[in-house]
Design an enzyme around this catalytic site. Structure first.
Site, mmCIF file in Angstrom:
data_model
loop_
_atom_site.group_PDB
_atom_site.id
_atom_site.type_symbol
_atom_site.label_atom_id
_atom_site.label_comp_id
_atom_site.label_asym_id
_atom_site.label_seq_id
_atom_site.Cartn_x
_atom_site.Cartn_y
_atom_site.Cartn_z
ATOM 1 N N ASP A 1 0.737 5.437 -1.304
ATOM 2 C CA ASP A 1 1.548 4.086 -1.001
ATOM 3 C C ASP A 1 1.452 3.832 0.430
ATOM 4 O O ASP A 1 1.350 2.740 0.937
ATOM 5 C CB ASP A 1 2.989 4.465 -1.621
ATOM 6 C CG ASP A 1 3.991 3.218 -1.373
ATOM 7 O OD1 ASP A 1 4.208 2.703 -0.376
ATOM 8 O OD2 ASP A 1 4.079 2.664 -2.708
ATOM 9 N N ASN B 1 8.055 4.796 -1.825
ATOM 10 C CA ASN B 1 6.887 4.307 -2.225
ATOM 11 C C ASN B 1 6.849 3.093 -3.495
ATOM 12 O O ASN B 1 6.412 2.870 -4.300
ATOM 13 C CB ASN B 1 6.153 5.489 -3.096
ATOM 14 C CG ASN B 1 6.841 5.914 -4.259
ATOM 15 O OD1 ASN B 1 7.968 5.742 -4.497
ATOM 16 N ND2 ASN B 1 6.038 6.270 -5.369
ATOM 17 N N ALA C 1 4.200 -0.644 -2.607
ATOM 18 C CA ALA C 1 2.812 -0.579 -3.045
ATOM 19 C C ALA C 1 2.616 0.078 -4.450
ATOM 20 O O ALA C 1 2.152 -0.898 -5.312
ATOM 21 C CB ALA C 1 2.002 0.210 -1.985
ATOM 22 N N ASP C 2 3.330 1.187 -4.750
ATOM 23 C CA ASP C 2 3.018 1.793 -6.122
ATOM 24 C C ASP C 2 3.276 0.733 -7.273
ATOM 25 O O ASP C 2 2.988 0.287 -8.122
ATOM 26 C CB ASP C 2 3.533 3.035 -6.032
ATOM 27 C CG ASP C 2 2.725 4.311 -5.515
ATOM 28 O OD1 ASP C 2 1.750 3.991 -5.235
ATOM 29 O OD2 ASP C 2 3.305 5.185 -5.329
ATOM 30 N N PHE C 3 4.898 0.285 -6.624
ATOM 31 C CA PHE C 3 5.370 -0.162 -8.028
ATOM 32 C C PHE C 3 5.474 -1.670 -8.028
ATOM 33 O O PHE C 3 5.390 -2.455 -8.934
ATOM 34 C CB PHE C 3 7.129 0.382 -8.009
ATOM 35 C CG PHE C 3 7.013 1.721 -8.333
ATOM 36 C CD1 PHE C 3 6.913 1.906 -9.749
ATOM 37 C CD2 PHE C 3 7.551 2.664 -7.470
ATOM 38 C CE1 PHE C 3 6.874 3.535 -9.947
ATOM 39 C CE2 PHE C 3 7.264 3.937 -7.639
ATOM 40 C CZ PHE C 3 7.113 4.509 -9.112
#
Length: 382
Positions: free
Chosen positions: A128, A153, A156-158
């Site tokens: 992330d 995170n 970016a990740d979620f």
């Protein structure tokens, strides 16, 4: 009387991964999709907790019988979520165009990567913080004079990954409704986050956001848009009183006048020269009361001043965990978890899923190998 959730007839194959892929599947399952996660054989549950309303099937994709079972599922699927780095699906004999969509032209294949598939970093590992870094957004986060500060995170990740991927699925479903054809949905977290940063990027030449990190109106620079510690250490109040009328209510609650918070008579609160003095006054004033006391003062007012609650606070207050959006005619499924997720083991729910998807019975069309992998039996193999 309400209708079933809007994605109730959708069949989704989720190749097991971390964070963005599972979150995309979680969003789809919350709105009715039947999500079947493809796990590797084993007896240990993964650390993925985004498992609401999902089932799992354990497949050894290097085994012909497991591979064939997956291709059979592809023939009935609407969506396949691919969380792997570029080239992995192809090496597994699962090329989206020449294999998967040849079997099922209506299939929507979501390909999730961290970096762009065609960019400088395409063959590199990352997390992330790295995707956030090359998106330009990380450079905006944190205090002046200190290194940029990643927000866990989440971005970016979620947001830039899983949420954007879900949006891509919905767009592809609309297109398929018109054309009858599936397509490849390409998502990368760097571009996803960059897109989320559209507004601040457009403000780079505007006084609201043209200074260095931590000195602008909305990034903690302005003392009337930030957080302050209360008398009970570790507890904070958030302040967002941007508009003059809201700022006036804030000052009243704090027991201050505008003359108290500017260092010189001819200064206004928008004058950045007054910000450091104002911040010191606010910091000292918030520390005179506990968070609970400040809540009682500001609750029900337009001061734009509310407590910074932790997830533990929300749990104690029994704050209900609601679906992403409320739909009056076709609502999401009831949330089956709040603050404690649950992992599922490889193969959990596979028997029911294969019966629903394919009409198969265990021991007839399919079975489980000695290694714990689901496999097609003899005549059922593709």
């Amino acid at each position: 009387m309400t209708s079933p959730p809007p994605l109730s007839n959708l069949h989704v194959l989720e190749l097991a991964g971390l964070a963005p892929g599972p979150f995309c599947g979680f969003l789809l399952s919350s709105y009715g999709a039947s999500v079947l996660r493809i796990d590797r054989p084993g007896s240990i549950a993964s650390n993925d907790l985004l498992t609401s309303y999902k089932s799992s099937i354990a497949l050894d994709l290097k085994s012909k019988a497991s591979h064939s079972l997956l291709l059979s599922l592809v023939s009935k699927a609407d969506v396949l979520i691919d969380p792997f780095r570029p080239g992995v699906l192809e090496r597994l004999g699962l090329d989206p165009v020449t294999v998967l969509q040849k079997i099922n032209p209506r299939l929507i294949v979501v390909r999730l990567t961290g970096f762009r598939r065609d960019g400088k970093y395409k063959d590199m590992a990352g997390h992330d913080i790295n995707y956030l870094a090359v998106s330009g957004v990380l450079s905006m986060l944190g205090e002046k004079g200190r290194p940029p500060l990643p927000p866990g995170n989440v971005l970016a990740d979620f947001a830039g990954g899983g949420h954007v991927a879900c949006t891509g699925v919905l767009l592809a479903l609309i297109h398929r409704g018109v054309s009858g054809k599936g397509q490849i949905v390409e998502v990368n977290m760097a571009d996803g986050v960059n897109y989320l940063g559209t507004y601040p990027r457009l403000l780079l030449k505007h006084p609201m956001w043209n200074g260095e990190r931590g000195t602008n109106t909305l990034d903690g620079g302005a003392p009337y848009y930030g957080c302050y510690e209360c008398k009970d250490a570790g507890r904070y109040m958030s302040v967002g009183s941007l508009e003059p009328q809201f700022f006036e209510v804030l000052l009243k609650g704090l027991g201050l006048t505008e003359a108290d918070i500017v260092p010189e008579k001819d200064m206004r609160r928008e004058d950045k020269r007054s910000w450091e003095h104002m911040r010191l006054i606010f910091t000292a004033r918030f520390k005179t009361r506990t968070r609970e006391e400040w809540e009682k003062i500001f609750d029900g007012t337009d001061a734009c001043c509310v407590p910074v609650l932790t997830f533990d606070d929300l749990e104690v207050r029994d704050y209900d965990f609601r679906p992403l959006v409320g739909l009056t005619e076709s609502p999401a499924k009831e949330v089956d978890m709040k603050y404690h997720g649950r992992a599922i083991k490889p193969g959990d729910g596979a028997e029911n899923a294969l019966r629903e998807w394919m009409g198969w019975q265990k021991g007839q069309e399919w079975d489980v190998s000695g290694k714990g992998a689901a496999e097609l039996r003899g005549k059922s193999k593709l």
